[in-house]
Design a protein around this motif. Structure first.
Motif: not given
Length: 162
Positions: A64-68
């Motif tokens: 996962h290349t980011g944050v949700d």
């Protein structure tokens, strides 16, 4: 009068040197301003950066290349630093997407937006509303997918969120 003349001569030599030093310091201040440094939306982080179970599949893992960030549908999404909008539009699984170039190697991505409030080429300031939280693209519900890229590679956004 001699003392005043001496002081003026001294200042004529010192001021250009100090001016150059201030220009260098100003460059560092600009670089700090370019770093994403605020939370991009109201809500809580539901998924962090790194390996995770694929949320829309029955099995498997992905990076996962980011944050949700889970929040209310239609709530404001903010630019996390000053910059220039380099992309606005629909981008496959990311849905409605805004990309901001902050200079000095920093870019930020804001995905799954319900609506976009800026245009490509527009200059934005830290804290300015750039869009609204939604569930466009491939998603399991309303949230913001937020990425920070440094020199072309995704880095952990949590390191830049205060």
């Amino acid at each position: 009068l001699d003392r005043a003349t001496s002081n003026i001569a001294f200042l004529q030599n010192v001021v250009p040197e100090r001016s150059e030093a201030l220009d260098v310091v100003g460059g560092y201040v600009d670089k700090v301003d370019a770093r994403p440094s605020i939370f991009p939306a109201r809500g809580r982080i539901s998924s962090g950066f790194g390996m995770r179970r694929i949320p829309y599949a029955s099995s498997g893992y992905q990076f996962h290349t980011g944050v949700d960030i889970i929040g209310s549908h239609g709530s404001a999404i903010w630019a996390t630093a000053d910059g220039v909008i380099t992309f606005t539009g629909y981008q496959g699984s990311l849905g409605n997407l805004v990309i901001i170039d902050h200079g000095y190697g920093f870019e930020t991505y804001y995905a799954h937006l319900a609506d976009i409030a800026v245009e490509t080429g527009e200059e934005v300031e830290r804290g300015q509303t750039i869009g609204y939280m939604g569930a466009s693209g491939r998603t399991t519900g309303t949230h913001l997918h937020y990425e920070v890229h440094y020199e072309g590679s995704p880095v952990n956004p949590a390191n830049y969120m205060q």
